[in-house]
Design an enzyme around this catalytic site. Structure first.
Site, PDB file in Angstrom:
ATOM      1  N   ASP A  44       0.816  -1.223   0.000  1.00  0.00           N
ATOM      2  CA  ASP A  44       0.000   0.000   0.000  1.00  0.00           C
ATOM      3  C   ASP A  44       0.848   1.271   0.000  1.00  0.00           C
ATOM      4  OD1 ASP A  44       0.947  -0.453   2.560  1.00  0.00           O
ATOM      5  OD2 ASP A  44      -1.010  -0.847   3.438  1.00  0.00           O
TER       6      ASP A  44
ATOM      7  N   ASN B 196      -7.108  -2.979  14.214  1.00  0.00           N
ATOM      8  CA  ASN B 196      -8.525  -3.177  13.902  1.00  0.00           C
ATOM      9  C   ASN B 196      -8.737  -4.356  12.941  1.00  0.00           C
ATOM     10  OD1 ASN B 196      -7.609  -2.143  11.484  1.00  0.00           O
ATOM     11  ND2 ASN B 196      -9.078  -0.462  11.367  1.00  0.00           N
TER      12      ASN B 196
ATOM     13  N   HIS C  49      -7.094  -4.874  10.049  1.00  0.00           N
ATOM     14  CA  HIS C  49      -6.834  -4.653   8.620  1.00  0.00           C
ATOM     15  C   HIS C  49      -5.555  -5.353   8.186  1.00  0.00           C
ATOM     16  CE1 HIS C  49      -4.547  -0.575   9.336  1.00  0.00           C
ATOM     17  NE2 HIS C  49      -3.670  -1.526   9.102  1.00  0.00           N
TER      18      HIS C  49
ATOM     19  N   GLU D 100      -9.579  -2.124   5.118  1.00  0.00           N
ATOM     20  CA  GLU D 100     -10.141  -1.720   6.404  1.00  0.00           C
ATOM     21  C   GLU D 100     -11.435  -2.466   6.693  1.00  0.00           C
ATOM     22  OE1 GLU D 100      -8.469  -0.112   8.447  1.00  0.00           O
ATOM     23  OE2 GLU D 100      -7.986   1.942   7.882  1.00  0.00           O
TER      24      GLU D 100
HETATM   25  C1  GLP Z   1      -0.294  -0.037   8.623  1.00  0.00           C
HETATM   26  C2  GLP Z   1      -0.175  -0.753   7.259  1.00  0.00           C
HETATM   27  C3  GLP Z   1      -0.375  -2.232   7.403  1.00  0.00           C
HETATM   28  C4  GLP Z   1       0.321  -2.672   8.667  1.00  0.00           C
HETATM   29  C5  GLP Z   1      -0.446  -2.171   9.848  1.00  0.00           C
HETATM   30  C6  GLP Z   1       0.154  -2.475  11.206  1.00  0.00           C
HETATM   31  O1  GLP Z   1      -1.117   1.044   8.606  1.00  0.00           O
HETATM   32  N1  GLP Z   1      -1.028  -0.252   6.217  1.00  0.00           N
HETATM   33  O2  GLP Z   1       0.086  -2.911   6.255  1.00  0.00           O
HETATM   34  O3  GLP Z   1       0.378  -4.075   8.741  1.00  0.00           O
HETATM   35  O4  GLP Z   1      -0.822  -0.818   9.682  1.00  0.00           O
HETATM   36  O5  GLP Z   1       1.119  -1.565  11.606  1.00  0.00           O
HETATM   37  P1  GLP Z   1       2.057  -1.805  12.847  1.00  0.00           P
HETATM   38  O6  GLP Z   1       2.989  -2.913  12.437  1.00  0.00           O
HETATM   39  O7  GLP Z   1       2.778  -0.509  13.040  1.00  0.00           O
HETATM   40  O8  GLP Z   1       1.213  -2.196  14.000  1.00  0.00           O
END
Ligand code: GLP
Length: 243
Positions: free
Chosen positions: A68, A137, A139, A144
Site C-alpha cells: 500500500d 482493527n 486490517h 479496512e
Molecule cells: C499499517 C499498514 C499495514 C500494517 C499495519 C500495522 O497502517 N497499512 O500494512 O500491517 O498498519 O502496523 P504496525 O505494524 O505498526 O502495528
C-alpha cells in the site's frame, strides 16, 4: 486451520522469519515477495539487512511488491511508505531498483494505477511469499474493516484508528495523515502462494485470537486468511496470549 508459530520475543520472530525469507531466496532466487510496512516488520528488515551483509541473503534476482501507499504522497516524500521501505530495507540489500514495485500515491488516474499494479503482479507470475502485518482493527494492507471488502487494488478510506497508528510517520500530527491510501485488495493477497502474517505485542492479542478462531467477517479483514491453504501466523508470546 491457520498454522501458528509462537516465539519468545519480537526479536526472536524477526530472526526466524528473516532466516525463512533468506532460505526461500536461496531455493527460489527469483522469488516474488509481497511486503508490508508498519512498526512490526522493522526488526525483520533489520535482520534481513544483517543477513545480506553477512552474505546469507541475496536479493539480486528477487522482485518485490509493497501492499500500500498513502494517496497524495510522492515516492520521494520521507513520510511515504516507499521512503520507509528504502530506509528500512532497500538501502541495505541488493534488490534491483527496477524489480521494486510500489503503488504511486500521486497517480492522476487512480483506477488506472490500481489496474496497472494488478497487471504488474500478474506479469511477475503472482506473489510467491506475501508477508503481512496486522492493524489493531484487523486490517491487512489497507483493507479496512467494514460491511464489505474490496477484492482488488483500490483506493481505501482510512479508519481513524489506522490514521492514529500511522501518525508517527507524520511527526505525530494526526491532521497531516492522509485520509486515503491505495492498497492491494483481499483477492490480491489471497492469491499469493504462501502467506506469513507477523504480529507482535499485546495490542494485537485480541485481534489475533479473533483472526484465528473467529468467524470470517469483513469486520475483521484478516479473518479471511482462514480461507488460504498456506497461511501462517508468526507471533511473539504477547500477541499470542489470548490463544
Ligand atoms: C499499517 C499498514 C499495514 C500494517 C499495519 C500495522 O497502517 N497499512 O500494512 O500491517 O498498519 O502496523 P504496525 O505494524 O505498526 O502495528
Amino acid at each position: 486451520m491457520m498454522r501458528v508459530r509462537i516465539f519468545s520475543s519480537a526479536d526472536a520472530v524477526a530472526r526466524a522469519l528473516a532466516r525463512h525469507v533468506a532460505g526461500a531466496l536461496r531455493s527460489e532466487p527469483a522469488l516474488v515477495l509481497g511486503l508490508p510496512t508498519g512498526r512490526t516488520p522493522i526488526p525483520l528488515y533489520r535482520e534481513l539487512a544483517r543477513l545480506h551483509q553477512a552474505g546469507r541473503a541475496d536479493f539480486s534476482r528477487a522482485t518485490t511488491f509493497n501492499l500500500d501507499e498513502f494517496l497524495g504522497l510522492d515516492a520521494r516524500d520521507p513520510r511515504s511508505y516507499r521512503a520507509f521501505m528504502q530506509r528500512h530495507l532497500f538501502d541495505h540489500v541488493n534488490v534491483q531498483p527496477r524489480r521494486i514495485h510500489f503503488l504511486d500515491g500521486t497517480a492522476r488516474d487512480v483506477a488506472r494505477e490500481c489496474d496497472r499494479y494488478e497487471r504488474a503482479i500478474d506479469r511477475a507470475g503472482g506473489i510467491d511469499l506475501q508477508l503481512l502485518g496486522l492493524g489493531t482493527n484487523g486490517h491487512i494492507g489497507f483493507n479496512e474493516p467494514g460491511r464489505a471488502l474490496f477484492a482488488r487494488t483500490h483506493c481505501a478510506r482510512l479508519k481513524p484508528v489506522s490514521r492514529r497508528a500511522n501518525a508517527p510517520l507524520f511527526g505525530n500530527r494526526l491532521a497531516a495523515v492522509p485520509r486515503e491510501a491505495l492498497s492491494v485488495g483481499m483477492a490480491t493477497i489471497l492469491h499469493a502462494k504462501r502467506i506469513v502474517l507477523l504480529a507482535t505485542g499485546a495490542t494485537k492479542a485480541r485481534c489475533v485470537e479473533r483472526m484465528i478462531n473467529g468467524p470470517l467477517t469483513p469486520r475483521l479483514p484478516a479473518s479471511l486468511l482462514q480461507l488460504h491453504q498456506n497461511a501462517e501466523v508468526w507471533l511473539d508470546r504477547r500477541a499470542a496470549r489470548n490463544l
